[in-house]
Write an enzyme that holds these catalytic residues in place. Sequence first.
Site, PDB file in Angstrom:
ATOM      1  N   ARG A 121       0.918  -1.150  -0.006  1.00 32.07           N
ATOM      2  CA  ARG A 121       0.137  -0.035   0.001  1.00 32.07           C
ATOM      3  C   ARG A 121       1.082   1.323   0.036  1.00 32.07           C
ATOM      4  O   ARG A 121       1.074   1.860   1.129  1.00 32.07           O
ATOM      5  CB  ARG A 121      -1.009  -0.145   1.027  1.00 32.07           C
ATOM      6  CG  ARG A 121      -1.916  -1.000   0.865  1.00 32.07           C
ATOM      7  CD  ARG A 121      -3.018  -1.122   1.663  1.00 32.07           C
ATOM      8  NE  ARG A 121      -4.250  -1.528   0.757  1.00 32.07           N
ATOM      9  CZ  ARG A 121      -5.413  -1.753   1.063  1.00 32.07           C
ATOM     10  NH1 ARG A 121      -5.508  -1.704   2.475  1.00 32.07           N
ATOM     11  NH2 ARG A 121      -6.462  -2.247   0.494  1.00 32.07           N
ATOM     12  N   GLN A 126      -1.026   2.490  -5.845  1.00 26.67           N
ATOM     13  CA  GLN A 126      -2.690   2.563  -5.668  1.00 26.67           C
ATOM     14  C   GLN A 126      -3.506   2.248  -6.898  1.00 26.67           C
ATOM     15  O   GLN A 126      -4.502   1.475  -6.649  1.00 26.67           O
ATOM     16  CB  GLN A 126      -2.781   3.911  -5.249  1.00 26.67           C
ATOM     17  CG  GLN A 126      -3.065   4.361  -3.899  1.00 26.67           C
ATOM     18  CD  GLN A 126      -3.223   5.762  -3.344  1.00 26.67           C
ATOM     19  OE1 GLN A 126      -3.069   6.618  -4.214  1.00 26.67           O
ATOM     20  NE2 GLN A 126      -3.511   5.859  -2.052  1.00 26.67           N
ATOM     21  N   ASP A 129      -4.293  -1.650  -7.086  1.00 26.54           N
ATOM     22  CA  ASP A 129      -4.606  -2.411  -5.810  1.00 26.54           C
ATOM     23  C   ASP A 129      -6.019  -2.998  -6.181  1.00 26.54           C
ATOM     24  O   ASP A 129      -6.947  -2.317  -5.920  1.00 26.54           O
ATOM     25  CB  ASP A 129      -4.697  -1.199  -4.610  1.00 26.54           C
ATOM     26  CG  ASP A 129      -4.955  -1.759  -3.344  1.00 26.54           C
ATOM     27  OD1 ASP A 129      -4.992  -2.867  -3.198  1.00 26.54           O
ATOM     28  OD2 ASP A 129      -4.826  -0.899  -2.216  1.00 26.54           O
ATOM     29  N   SER A 132      -8.373  -2.682  -2.744  1.00 27.59           N
ATOM     30  CA  SER A 132      -9.354  -1.564  -2.667  1.00 27.59           C
ATOM     31  C   SER A 132     -10.328  -1.347  -3.636  1.00 27.59           C
ATOM     32  O   SER A 132     -11.431  -0.904  -3.388  1.00 27.59           O
ATOM     33  CB  SER A 132      -8.385  -0.189  -2.772  1.00 27.59           C
ATOM     34  OG  SER A 132      -7.146   0.065  -1.967  1.00 27.59           O
ATOM     35  N   TYR A 229      -2.994  -1.151   7.946  1.00 28.64           N
ATOM     36  CA  TYR A 229      -3.872  -2.190   8.197  1.00 28.64           C
ATOM     37  C   TYR A 229      -4.207  -2.206  10.043  1.00 28.64           C
ATOM     38  O   TYR A 229      -2.982  -1.761  10.513  1.00 28.64           O
ATOM     39  CB  TYR A 229      -3.374  -3.557   7.895  1.00 28.64           C
ATOM     40  CG  TYR A 229      -3.470  -3.937   6.428  1.00 28.64           C
ATOM     41  CD1 TYR A 229      -4.825  -4.079   5.918  1.00 28.64           C
ATOM     42  CD2 TYR A 229      -2.440  -3.826   5.755  1.00 28.64           C
ATOM     43  CE1 TYR A 229      -4.868  -4.255   4.584  1.00 28.64           C
ATOM     44  CE2 TYR A 229      -2.454  -3.974   4.433  1.00 28.64           C
ATOM     45  CZ  TYR A 229      -3.690  -4.250   3.633  1.00 28.64           C
ATOM     46  OH  TYR A 229      -3.719  -4.578   2.351  1.00 28.64           O
TER      47      TYR A 229
HETATM   48  P1  NAD Z   1      -9.214  -4.234   5.969  1.00 21.57           P
HETATM   49  O1  NAD Z   1     -10.113  -4.781   4.702  1.00 21.57           O
HETATM   50  O2  NAD Z   1      -7.960  -5.011   6.131  1.00 21.57           O
HETATM   51  O3  NAD Z   1     -10.032  -3.951   7.323  1.00 21.57           O
HETATM   52  C1  NAD Z   1     -11.349  -3.241   7.217  1.00 21.57           C
HETATM   53  C2  NAD Z   1     -11.285  -2.476   8.447  1.00 21.57           C
HETATM   54  O4  NAD Z   1     -11.729  -3.009   9.655  1.00 21.57           O
HETATM   55  C3  NAD Z   1      -9.808  -1.678   8.746  1.00 21.57           C
HETATM   56  O5  NAD Z   1     -10.374  -0.121   8.751  1.00 21.57           O
HETATM   57  C4  NAD Z   1      -9.598  -1.941  10.035  1.00 21.57           C
HETATM   58  O6  NAD Z   1      -9.036  -0.904  11.026  1.00 21.57           O
HETATM   59  C5  NAD Z   1     -10.956  -2.592  10.841  1.00 21.57           C
HETATM   60  N1  NAD Z   1     -10.842  -3.400  11.811  1.00 21.57           N
HETATM   61  C6  NAD Z   1      -9.831  -4.262  12.281  1.00 21.57           C
HETATM   62  N2  NAD Z   1     -10.135  -4.862  13.467  1.00 21.57           N
HETATM   63  C7  NAD Z   1     -11.074  -4.509  13.984  1.00 21.57           C
HETATM   64  C8  NAD Z   1     -11.957  -4.421  15.165  1.00 21.57           C
HETATM   65  N3  NAD Z   1     -11.760  -5.224  16.004  1.00 21.57           N
HETATM   66  N4  NAD Z   1     -12.885  -3.543  15.365  1.00 21.57           N
HETATM   67  C9  NAD Z   1     -13.218  -2.677  14.641  1.00 21.57           C
HETATM   68  N5  NAD Z   1     -12.629  -2.382  13.246  1.00 21.57           N
HETATM   69  C10 NAD Z   1     -11.732  -3.110  13.082  1.00 21.57           C
HETATM   70  O7  NAD Z   1      -8.866  -2.647   5.797  1.00 21.57           O
HETATM   71  P2  NAD Z   1      -8.812  -1.857   4.167  1.00 21.57           P
HETATM   72  O8  NAD Z   1     -10.011  -1.634   3.513  1.00 21.57           O
HETATM   73  O9  NAD Z   1      -7.952  -2.600   3.294  1.00 21.57           O
HETATM   74  O10 NAD Z   1      -8.073  -0.626   4.643  1.00 21.57           O
HETATM   75  C11 NAD Z   1      -7.030  -0.390   5.829  1.00 21.57           C
HETATM   76  C12 NAD Z   1      -6.295   0.888   5.528  1.00 21.57           C
HETATM   77  O11 NAD Z   1      -5.416   1.108   4.285  1.00 21.57           O
HETATM   78  C13 NAD Z   1      -7.233   2.175   5.359  1.00 21.57           C
HETATM   79  O12 NAD Z   1      -6.644   3.224   6.286  1.00 21.57           O
HETATM   80  C14 NAD Z   1      -7.126   2.704   3.920  1.00 21.57           C
HETATM   81  O13 NAD Z   1      -7.429   3.911   3.525  1.00 21.57           O
HETATM   82  C15 NAD Z   1      -5.666   2.233   3.860  1.00 21.57           C
HETATM   83  N6  NAD Z   1      -5.166   1.930   2.100  1.00 21.57           N
HETATM   84  C16 NAD Z   1      -4.299   2.454   1.738  1.00 21.57           C
HETATM   85  C17 NAD Z   1      -3.990   2.415   0.247  1.00 21.57           C
HETATM   86  C18 NAD Z   1      -2.550   3.226  -0.182  1.00 21.57           C
HETATM   87  O14 NAD Z   1      -2.290   2.721  -1.145  1.00 21.57           O
HETATM   88  N7  NAD Z   1      -2.056   3.992   0.588  1.00 21.57           N
HETATM   89  C19 NAD Z   1      -4.735   1.536  -0.378  1.00 21.57           C
HETATM   90  C20 NAD Z   1      -5.611   1.262   0.268  1.00 21.57           C
HETATM   91  C21 NAD Z   1      -6.094   1.268   1.411  1.00 21.57           C
END
Ligand code: NAD
Length: 375
Positions: A121, A126, A129, A132, A229
């Site tokens: 990430r 991006q 990905d 996403s 994550y």
């Molecule tokens: P994910 O699918 O791994 O998890 C979904 C959500 O569940 C996350 O927000 C996580 O914090 C939450 N979670 C985990 N355990 C939990 C609990 N016990 N109670 C409540 N919530 C809980 O996450 P994702 O959708 O892949 O995204 C994770 C992060 O990565 C986000 O901040 C997103 O913006 C970021 N991201 C960055 C990029 C990049 O290229 N920079 C790309 C995609 C996502």
Amino acid sequence: MKIAVLRENVEGERRVAATPETVRKLGALGASVAVEAGAGEAAGFADAAYADAGATIGDAVATVAGAEAVLGVQGPNPAALGGAAPGAWLVAALDPVGRRDRVDAYAAARVEALAMEWMPRITRAQSMDILSSQSNLAGYKAVLDAAAEYGRAFPMMMTAAGTISAARVFVMGVGVAGLQAIATARRLGAQVSATDVRSATREQIQSLGAKPIFVEGVAGIEGEGTGGYAGETSDAYRQAQAELVSAHIAKQDVVITTALIPGRPAPRLVSDAQLATMRAGSVVVDLAVEQGGNVEGATPGEVVTRHGVRIVGHRNVPSRLAADASALFSRNLLNFLTAFWDKDAGRPVLPEGDEIAEAIRLTRGGQVVSQRLLS
Ligand code: NAD
């Protein structure tokens, strides 16, 4: 260079790894593209449209024969790759941990397997990905699935026959899917609240016009966590979270759970006892159902009723929006191939030591080489 696009063979998988649009763009890079007959059918892309875009259409054997890259949504049967060129790339979501046996088989088949779900990430990646792009659609669809099961309306309506109150929607886990679920539920007129363990999500929830529901006084995960994550939380946090959810959930009509922890089973966020406090006719959608489930009683591939609450556990939610999911998935693969395209070589080349290559490469030269798999 020949690029092969296979028809998916997992039951219920309607997506395809290339669309006529990306076939055309791969052709413009200088690749010749072969598409297995019927590959795009379930997503609404006809063979003729691929042919118009410059692809050759054939059976699986002809499609793979001599290919230097094979594109898939999910990992194909290793036996299907026999005719590919030695060292051919396999570019797909390969479920490396869950299907480790297959990774070994890809190595034995002399394929260089590239797991697109392990794309790091980082800003440069991006547009490649797949997690996403697919989570975004899943978050949207989860709200529509909830609305379809819910015997009431989402928006407040003031009519001559009386007033209907707005549905209360609670989103648990505010990553990519959760953010889209909040936005979609808001657009439908629901009153939305949301929670996450990562404190950085509080502002994101507010900026979408929803109410943050957060454990106070016990540290969750400050900032973004590794690679954005979440990780495991402490026992004290889990206890405090359970109490907070118990108090909140009894007043909700719809709960959408999306919480995942990479490499671990999904955290359990809603117990049977908590479900029992919800009003009959409420709906819970568990997007983590295939990773072990956030909700007790959620069953993959089924909609079950417990204590009068509908628990929706659809598998492979992005595939339920197969056309858009394929369009975005295909563009992720195209962006990846384009970013590494070497004009002189007439094919994509992963530079030694490149962060993306190190993260996604599972096999090379007949061996499993992924540090993440080996350690
Ligand atoms: P994910 O699918 O791994 O998890 C979904 C959500 O569940 C996350 O927000 C996580 O914090 C939450 N979670 C985990 N355990 C939990 C609990 N016990 N109670 C409540 N919530 C809980 O996450 P994702 O959708 O892949 O995204 C994770 C992060 O990565 C986000 O901040 C997103 O913006 C970021 N991201 C960055 C990029 C990049 O290229 N920079 C790309 C995609 C996502």
